[in-house]
Design a protein around this motif. Sequence first.
Motif, short mmCIF file in Angstrom:
data_model
loop_
_atom_site.label_atom_id
_atom_site.label_comp_id
_atom_site.label_asym_id
_atom_site.label_seq_id
_atom_site.Cartn_x
_atom_site.Cartn_y
_atom_site.Cartn_z
N THR A 81 -4.57 12.94 12.65
CA THR A 81 -4.02 12.51 11.37
C THR A 81 -3.44 11.49 11.65
N VAL A 82 -3.40 10.42 10.78
CA VAL A 82 -2.46 9.02 10.78
C VAL A 82 -1.74 9.22 10.06
N VAL A 83 -0.45 8.71 10.40
CA VAL A 83 0.69 8.39 9.39
C VAL A 83 1.15 7.01 9.66
N TYR A 84 1.34 6.25 8.29
CA TYR A 84 1.31 4.78 8.43
C TYR A 84 2.84 4.61 8.04
N HIS A 98 5.03 -12.75 4.02
CA HIS A 98 5.69 -12.79 5.32
C HIS A 98 6.47 -11.27 5.57
N THR A 99 6.71 -10.52 4.58
CA THR A 99 7.36 -9.25 4.72
C THR A 99 6.16 -8.16 5.20
N PHE A 100 5.01 -8.26 4.54
CA PHE A 100 3.90 -7.53 4.99
C PHE A 100 3.42 -7.92 6.49
N GLN A 101 3.68 -9.05 6.57
CA GLN A 101 3.09 -9.27 8.09
C GLN A 101 3.97 -8.93 9.12
N LEU A 157 5.84 -6.33 9.00
CA LEU A 157 5.71 -4.55 9.03
C LEU A 157 4.58 -4.66 10.10
N LEU A 158 3.52 -5.40 9.83
CA LEU A 158 2.34 -4.83 10.91
C LEU A 158 2.47 -5.85 12.13
N GLN A 187 4.97 -4.67 13.90
CA GLN A 187 5.41 -3.71 14.70
C GLN A 187 4.62 -2.62 14.72
N PRO A 188 4.90 -1.59 15.40
CA PRO A 188 4.26 -0.32 15.58
C PRO A 188 4.09 0.09 14.03
N SER A 189 2.72 0.14 13.43
CA SER A 189 2.59 0.60 11.85
C SER A 189 1.96 2.00 11.93
N ALA A 190 1.55 2.49 12.69
CA ALA A 190 0.95 3.78 12.51
C ALA A 190 0.99 4.77 13.80
#
Length: 616
Positions: free
Chosen positions: A284-287, A393-396, A398-399, A401-404
């Motif tokens: 199971t994945v948590v994002y 920029h904000t979304f990138q 987040l991604l 870094q460890p994101s899931a």
Amino acid sequence: MSTQSAGNKMNKLELLSPARNLESGLAALSHGADAVYIGAPRFGAREAVGNPVSDIGKLADAAHLYGAKLYVAFNTLLYNNELEEANRLIHELWNAGADALIIQDMGILEMGLPPIPLHASTQANNYTPEKVQFLEQGGFKRAVLARELSLEQIAAIRSQTTLELEAFVHGSLCVSLSGQCYMSHAIGGRSANRGACAQPCRKKYILTDNNGRLLSDDAHLLSLKDMNRAASLHEMADAGITSFKIEGRLKDIAYVKNITAYYRRQLDAIIEGCEKYAKASSGTVVYTFTPEPAKTFSRGATDYFLHGRSPDIALSETSKSMGEAVGAVTRVTQNYIEIKADKMLANNDGLVFINAKGESIGIKVNRVEGNRIFPDRMVNISPGTKLFRNYDHTFQRLLSQPSAERKIEVSLSLNEEPNGFSLTATDEDGHSLTLSFPNIEKIAANDAEKSRGNLERQLSKSGETSFRITKVETNGNEQYFFQAGILNTLRRETTEKLGQLRVAQPRLTAEPVRNEVPFPSEPYAFHHNVANDLALRFYRRHGIADPETTFEKLTNHSGYTLMTTKHCLKYQLNYCPRYGGKLPAGVTEPLWLNEGELRFRLDFDCRNCMMKVVNE
């Protein structure tokens, strides 16, 4: 140590994600992929993203931990002097842990192969029930269907075969029937079927009639929007698709994370709401983020021909990413642009708009103050112009870094033995393993309840492993006192062995098939792409006495069809009489695509609703 393994489930829906490299493949797995496809060191249809066998082996182990699969793209045409190396490499890939090989060149079936399952690449032109039946009779395990097929055509293929069916659901689109595009090689010697496509379909062209009359000026006439079939996954599953493929072996890791997570959620919703479908892998994945397809590379969205022909499949203004719509310009000054925004913008965002000439223009946001944006440079833009954000920029961030986090559920059971204790681990798939730990001193606990809490707390820790301990059975052993270090050792060694057990599960195997089943007749001017003696032998064995040699070996390309495409410019420009259009008065056929000194004739196969781009 004793072990027990689980059985297989039926009706599994597989999410198949791309991997540019090992890092990207690991990200795909952690974000929910049931399978990953990656390029071999050589002979993959994306020449720029080959990977060493050692990395492929590491990714295979990582996939197998989750019960996921690793497929290797090996789908270029091979020349005679490459056959020996290709055969050796196929054996190395099998030994490294690959679960299947994706191929186009039928000469590979004439080799002495290891028992690796074969998937017929979409470049093999898997368009009809007859072709897919032929592939099944030839020993293939899966067919990657042509992107142009409708739901009805997919269902018709499903009714005639038991072969696994894979279909693209997201990403960049080839405008030509895959494997049947020779334009890149004709223009510059870079062969799409050899992994080196220069993407001439993304260029600008001028459309004229036979007398030179201008019909469309300097537009991306062959450039399609990106595929997005998220809304149709359930229909595709019901039609017979078992593997849902994301395009993108050239895309960056942020794209892989975002799109994999998005489709993982879509498929999970289908599986949870329909008893006949199951997940194809475990965990199971948590994002840490909310996936949104338009926030990574996107030229807009089309379901292509899944529900029939529609006028919105092309993006003539640009071949680059447009991203997501964010609002419209309300006022322009010397230093800033005021906008009515639908979304919150941030410093360092990238924006794009289409100017009055129909060109895409990009700007970077240096600063945001309320509804004012201060770009890195002022451009000619008018009030009312729609703005798109192609870099969030904000979304990138987040991604980046460890994101899931993907975890497999495990229950632990502590049991007493004559000379110590044993710990049994059972995962969510039913794999079970017991390790004995003799010579652990049995010390009575002063407080059984406190001891129980200590046991549950220490044995439930999973840290950075791929497991989540969801249940701990103490089985009366709370009567003993355990040091935390002892419990950590029991848990760590048992879960490590469980992981090894999962990775070592047997792979599916396939044996080569030799027969003389006639090769089916193909519509739409299919070319056999025979580049080597083994492919020649294959087609002759299947009844084609004089198969066509590959385009790359021809010395004269004049009059040759460079593309066969379901994307029709007559339809796009409302010239098609079948759909209520007509040519403008005075326009004479044939129509021509022009790019500099290059000139290509357009032939229209109206019976089959196809357009051909012909070299002159």
